[in-house]
Write a protein that holds these residues in place. Sequence first.
Motif, PDB file in Angstrom:
ATOM      1  N   ILE A   1       0.879  -1.159   0.000  1.00  0.00           N
ATOM      2  CA  ILE A   1       0.000   0.000   0.000  1.00  0.00           C
ATOM      3  C   ILE A   1       0.921   1.215   0.000  1.00  0.00           C
ATOM      4  CG2 ILE A   1      -1.809   1.269   1.221  1.00  0.00           C
ATOM      5  CD1 ILE A   1      -2.580  -1.362   2.598  1.00  0.00           C
TER       6      ILE A   1
ATOM      7  N   LEU B   1      -3.963   0.824  -2.672  1.00  0.00           N
ATOM      8  CA  LEU B   1      -3.607  -0.583  -2.775  1.00  0.00           C
ATOM      9  C   LEU B   1      -2.832  -0.777  -4.077  1.00  0.00           C
ATOM     10  CD1 LEU B   1      -7.034  -2.312  -1.934  1.00  0.00           C
ATOM     11  CD2 LEU B   1      -5.190  -1.762  -0.338  1.00  0.00           C
TER      12      LEU B   1
ATOM     13  N   PHE C   1      -5.807  -8.084  -1.722  1.00  0.00           N
ATOM     14  CA  PHE C   1      -6.135  -7.576  -0.393  1.00  0.00           C
ATOM     15  C   PHE C   1      -7.590  -7.922  -0.085  1.00  0.00           C
ATOM     16  CE2 PHE C   1      -3.043  -4.856  -2.395  1.00  0.00           C
ATOM     17  CZ  PHE C   1      -2.130  -4.511  -1.410  1.00  0.00           C
TER      18      PHE C   1
ATOM     19  N   ASN D   1      -5.474   2.600  -8.689  1.00  0.00           N
ATOM     20  CA  ASN D   1      -5.629   1.551  -7.686  1.00  0.00           C
ATOM     21  C   ASN D   1      -6.611   2.014  -6.612  1.00  0.00           C
ATOM     22  OD1 ASN D   1      -3.780  -0.880  -7.984  1.00  0.00           O
ATOM     23  ND2 ASN D   1      -2.321   0.777  -8.383  1.00  0.00           N
TER      24      ASN D   1
ATOM     25  N   VAL E   1      -7.303   3.707   0.159  1.00  0.00           N
ATOM     26  CA  VAL E   1      -7.395   3.296   1.561  1.00  0.00           C
ATOM     27  C   VAL E   1      -7.533   4.544   2.417  1.00  0.00           C
ATOM     28  CG1 VAL E   1      -6.171   2.170   3.471  1.00  0.00           C
ATOM     29  CG2 VAL E   1      -6.000   1.239   1.143  1.00  0.00           C
TER      30      VAL E   1
END
Length: 465
Positions: A284, A294, A301, A352, A355
């Motif tokens: 990450i 990610l 994940f 991507n 998070v």
Amino acid sequence: MAQLQDKLYKYAPHFLQNSLVSIYNILAYRGRNSGKYHEFLKHYKANKNLSLQELKAIQSKKYTAFIKYAITNSKYYSNTLSKLDSPENIENIRLLPIVNKELIRQNISDIYTIKKSEGSVAKTGGTTGKSLEVVYLLDDSRERHAILDYFRHNFGYRLGKKTAWFSGKNLLTPKDIRKNRFWKTDYIYNVRYYSTFHIHSKYLKYYIENLITFKPEYFVGFPSTMYEIAKYGMHYNIVFPAGIIKAIFPTAETITTEIRTVLETYFKTKVYNQYASSEGSPFIIECEQGNLHLELQSGVFEVLDNQDNPCTNGRLVVTPFNTKGTPLIRYDIGDQIELDEPTAVCPCGNNNPLVKHILGRISDYIYSEEKGKINLGNISNCLKGVKGVIRFQIQQHHINALLVLLEKDDKTFTNKDQDVFLKNLKDRVGNRIKITLKFTDNIPVEKSGKYRLIKNTIKDEIVEQ
């Protein structure tokens, strides 16, 4: 041979010790940056702006190849996966069993696909004291280094740029301590390694003075060490010059809001975080916009709740593609993350998934029967409104008792500060749990050189209602 090398280093003069550090690094980088390293680095740079669909297609293809490799080459996975229906199909990943560190340890010889002598070995630490030896294929290890370099290159870092490194390298001798010299320098690659084992108030001014003199462009390593140095400098009004450090790259520890704020304020730069692990988690990485992504090309994940169902805020289960020497498939790594909304898009161009937070070790919490789990971030906020605390550590060895170790500055820490600190702690853990406050001159770091704010040794005994 290793003992002879250690003895040679121990008794060598300072300048020769620096040379030995350089020789070690020359050999290490020669191995890391050979093979397919440059191919991997080029691949990740070229794929930086792929669409999410393209990234998922690469992930699916690599997953299939990885599972097939594990079944063919690992006795353990041949026994556990070969009888499942199409285990190599990423759509069927939830049919595969989840494994944890202890299960891997118990079956490690059957999990290995190569001999230790055929690859590179990484040892994990851990809160239980039980280590794990992970063997990597050489090119898998090189791919992991390439991903790290790709991440750091986004912020101008290149091997050879002047860097201050804070990690678990125990390189000092008693003579170094007597001379207040808490570092060794690789003059070939311009890296100065600062000890993380001597973070004591009586030494920290020497760290700051040397950092100002050395003028590193980058910081790499344990954020807890940098944090203590920064807090000391702020407390004693030691001004750190602006414009020296271009970026801070923390490793191995959870970054709280407090740690990030202090580091960025004192060192007048930005912190760019990344998540991986010595046993081989997928990556990450934080982008230029300050968002966490990610890296789907490095693995799968899964964020799961306590019933193993997908959720957005829960424990992290990983399947990293570059662990072929010791395949980790649906590995419960013991960390927790919170995902952003699936529709969230970052303006940096990296597509991507995003998070929201890396919440860190699930074991880094205090448990109160009255309040439940109190995580690392909440515990670190106990210092709000408190002056004179150099650092503290909370240990939980019993369900209804906490031991608080606290280093204080006798000139500024008052009874009022003690009362505020204890009130802040009780606000978080409740009034039913016994708190014992013990003042100390030095809270020791772990064998790895890491400093732990929380030490919870009873997590296996906790049963939540």
